[in-house]
Scaffold this active site. Structure first.
Site, PDB file in Angstrom:
ATOM      1  CG  HIS A  61      -1.814  -1.121   1.366  1.00 19.14           C
ATOM      2  ND1 HIS A  61      -1.650  -2.130   2.279  1.00 19.14           N
ATOM      3  CD2 HIS A  61      -2.921  -1.437   0.660  1.00 19.14           C
ATOM      4  CE1 HIS A  61      -2.626  -3.013   2.139  1.00 19.14           C
ATOM      5  NE2 HIS A  61      -3.400  -2.616   1.161  1.00 19.14           N
ATOM      6  CB  CYS A  83       1.879  -2.056  -5.488  1.00 13.75           C
ATOM      7  SG  CYS A  83       1.312  -2.415  -7.157  1.00 13.75           S
ATOM      8  CD  GLU A 113      -3.684   2.894  -2.621  1.00 14.20           C
ATOM      9  OE1 GLU A 113      -4.071   1.706  -2.622  1.00 14.20           O
ATOM     10  OE2 GLU A 113      -3.889   3.678  -3.567  1.00 14.20           O
ATOM     11  CB  THR A 148      -4.515   1.662  -6.521  1.00 19.90           C
ATOM     12  OG1 THR A 148      -4.404   1.010  -5.255  1.00 19.90           O
ATOM     13  CG2 THR A 148      -3.347   2.607  -6.721  1.00 19.90           C
ATOM     14  CG  ASN A 208      -9.345  -5.528  -3.875  1.00 20.35           C
ATOM     15  OD1 ASN A 208      -9.763  -6.549  -4.392  1.00 20.35           O
ATOM     16  ND2 ASN A 208      -8.344  -5.532  -3.000  1.00 20.35           N
TER      17      ASN A 208
HETATM   18  S1  SF4 Z   1      -4.504  -3.849  -5.963  1.00 21.53           S
HETATM   19 FE1  SF4 Z   1      -3.428  -2.795  -7.636  1.00 21.53          FE
HETATM   20  S2  SF4 Z   1      -2.224  -1.195  -6.627  1.00 21.53           S
HETATM   21 FE2  SF4 Z   1      -2.859  -2.636  -5.022  1.00 21.53          FE
HETATM   22  S3  SF4 Z   1      -1.162  -4.051  -4.843  1.00 21.53           S
HETATM   23 FE3  SF4 Z   1      -2.588  -4.950  -6.326  1.00 21.53          FE
HETATM   24  S4  SF4 Z   1      -1.860  -4.222  -8.354  1.00 21.53           S
HETATM   25 FE4  SF4 Z   1      -0.902  -2.963  -6.790  1.00 21.53          FE
END
Ligand code: SF4
Length: 282
Positions: A61, A83, A113, A148, A208
């Site tokens: 993050h 990342c 993040e 992201t 996510n």
């Molecule tokens: S979700 Fe997207 S930004 Fe987050 S670690 Fe995975 S690839 Fe990277």
């Protein structure tokens, strides 16, 4: 699992083999992965001040330059698993600041993040809902970037709202939603359109994963968020012909496989109700 999370876990295991390691915050928002790291003797600390090992890892993050400087000032060796796509988001924010924009991040204010993205800024705003946009103050230049893992549709909707609210402002948007998130979201939409029931596998605190649940719920009335196969309830599949299966970017394949096996097991028990399992990832 997205490459960012996978590489961060590999880096943590590699450094844990070399010596004691502490991770700053949760490496991933998935309890199964976190237990596996703990079993390897890796410590987790939410605050740099409480770290007891000589080496500290920053998660996928990312973190702010200020936190990195504070960590190094304490004499700790820093391993960065940030990342590359989070770095792109940091770069976007830096560009907006350089060009004189007031930064607005679409994301969750307390997410690690987002704290990393805003940690070097003295003035900024974070918006997640329409009400947050309505509470914004006017600025001649507004620069928008996103956490992201936000859903693209939500980012677009909030940007439209910002533009409508401040028609005389110069609103610049840099798209920082990462590609794995976008691909997963569009696969989830396709699946949710066809399925009678959708299962989304991932940690309860994974942003996510929660975004995937919300996206699927727009196209399918029966959506369930599960962390492991133990959460799967047979009654969810009553009269279902197609079961959709998708997962957050931090969910290991083994857990998804166990959930799929559990669905098929339920299928056998209740008389072949779910006839097909449509997967949205692999
Ligand atoms: S979700 Fe997207 S930004 Fe987050 S670690 Fe995975 S690839 Fe990277």
């Amino acid at each position: 699992m997205c490459f960012g999370v996978r590489d961060a876990i590999a880096l943590a295991l590699e450094h844990a083999d070399a010596g004691p390691l502490t991770i700053l915050g949760d490496l991933v928002h998935n309890p199964t992965v976190l237990s596996a790291l703990e079993a390897k003797g890796i410590a987790v600390s939410q605050d740099v001040a409480h770290v007891k090992t000589a080496t500290l890892m920053v998660t996928a993050h990312g973190t702010s330059g200020r936190t990195l400087a504070r960590t190094r000032a304490l004499g700790l060796t820093v391993v960065e698993a940030t990342c590359p796509l989070v770095r792109v988001a940091h770069h976007a924010v830096a560009l907006l600041v350089r060009d004189g924009y007031h930064v607005v991040i679409v994301g969750q204010r307390d997410h690690v993040e987002v704290r990393g993205l805003t940690g070097d800024l003295d003035r900024f705003d974070v918006v997640l809902e329409d009400d947050d946009v309505l509470a914004l103050e006017w600025h001649p230049r507004i620069g928008v970037a996103a956490q992201t893992t936000q859903a693209v549709q939500k980012v677009r909707r909030l940007v439209d709202l910002i533009r409508r609210r401040f028609p005389r402002s110069d609103v610049r948007v840099i798209d920082t939603v990462c590609r794995p998130t976008k691909e997963r979201q569009s696969a989830a939409v396709e699946i949710a359109r066809q399925a009678d029931v959708v299962l989304v596998v991932g940690g309860r605190s994974s942003n996510n994963t929660r975004e995937l649940v919300q996206t699927c719920a727009r196209y399918c009335a029966r959506v369930h968020h599960v962390e492991t196969d133990a959460d799967v309830c047979p009654e969810w599949f009553a009269a279902a012909q197609i079961v959709g299966l998708t997962a957050g970017t931090s969910t290991p394949d083994e857990i998804i496989d166990c959930v799929e096996a559990r669905i098929r097991q339920v299928d056998d028990k209740i008389g072949a109700m779910p006839r097909s399992v449509a997967e949205g990832l692999r």
